[in-house]
Design a protein around this motif. Structure first.
Motif: not given
Length: 263
Positions: A24-25, A37-43, A250-256
């Motif tokens: 999914t990431l 990288a943002f997604l993986t770091t957040g996870y 995912i939602d936060k990264v999309r907004k960013f």
């Protein structure tokens, strides 16, 4: 040894359905290594927070794990009826052992979450009758409506959770219903991506084993059977937190990403 075997089953059979979070990431971060990288770091950051929580506040972490688990398990029964029934089933598979095995459940919670965690079993003994009856009533309704397969499955899950010792009935639910259901859904939805790693299951199995080993090594010097029990439930908790929060990440990264492109 019975509960130790159940805990091993939780790790071997229960963890694999979370492997698909990686796909999914990758799917969400395709085309942008910064996004990935943002997604993986957040996870991974959420998993690290979960691990840290068990080191500094194990009782609070156990309560948080139970609440998160109930929220996650509601998804298993949401398509089958009302939200109240889904909530009742989710609470029942965790709380019903408190009715017949209160002392054993309290001892298990103390082992996992520290000396103060035993009182959690008392609260479960309060809520188990009401939500157990709601779940049982829905089973009866399903039999009356001709949904026999669904009714028998839920009845057996409730019976296993109620009659078997703490941890055993939960392992039956988690390993024979929850995990296979989500594993099949993840495999169907994500395994056909063209850029999936060729040895995906091998890599994810090694990664999962590494997490389990880290949690095991972080345990105090107690007998190995007790360490395995604690490790199993803490590992599930640590990985459940990012697993549940993945849509929010995912939602936060999309907004960013949207804001970054606007400016």
């Amino acid at each position: 040894m019975l509960i130790v075997s159940a805990c091993v089953a939780l790790l071997v059979i229960g963890l694999p359905h979370g492997m698909f979070d990686y796909l999914t990431l990758r799917k969400e971060g395709r085309g942008s290594w910064i996004r990935l990288a943002f997604l993986t770091t957040g996870y991974c950051g959420l998993a690290a927070i979960g691990f840290w929580g068990w080191q500094v506040a194990p009782t609070f972490s156990l309560v948080a794990f139970i609440v998160i688990a109930i929220s996650h398990f509601i998804e298993d029964w949401a398509p089958e009826g009302s939200g109240l029934f889904a909530l009742a089933m989710a609470i029942s598979v965790i709380a019903l052992p408190a009715l017949l095995y209160s002392a054993e459940l309290s001892a298990l919670f103390i082992l996992i979450g520290g000396a103060n965690a035993g009182t959690i079993a008392d609260y479960m003994r309060l809520v188990a009758p009401a939500f157990g009856l709601i779940a049982a009533a829905k089973v009866i309704i399903d039999f009356g409506d001709g949904k026999t397969d669904q009714a028998w499955r839920n009845l057996l899950l409730l019976a296993a959770t109620l009659l078997l010792p703490p941890g055993i009935g939960f392992a039956i639910f988690f390993c024979l219903y929850h995990s296979p259901k989500h594993f099949a859904a993840g495999r169907h939805d994500l395994m056909d991506q063209p850029d999936n790693p060729q040895r995906f299951f091998l890599y994810m199995s090694v990664s999962s084993a590494a997490v389990v080993l880290c949690v095991l090594l972080a345990q105090p010097l107690i007998p190995m059977d007790e360490r395995l029990i604690v490790t199993a439930f803490q590992t599930l908790s640590i990985l459940t937190l990012p697993h549940m929060m993945l849509p929010a990440i995912i939602d936060k990264v999309r907004k960013f990403s949207t804001i970054r492109w606007q400016y």
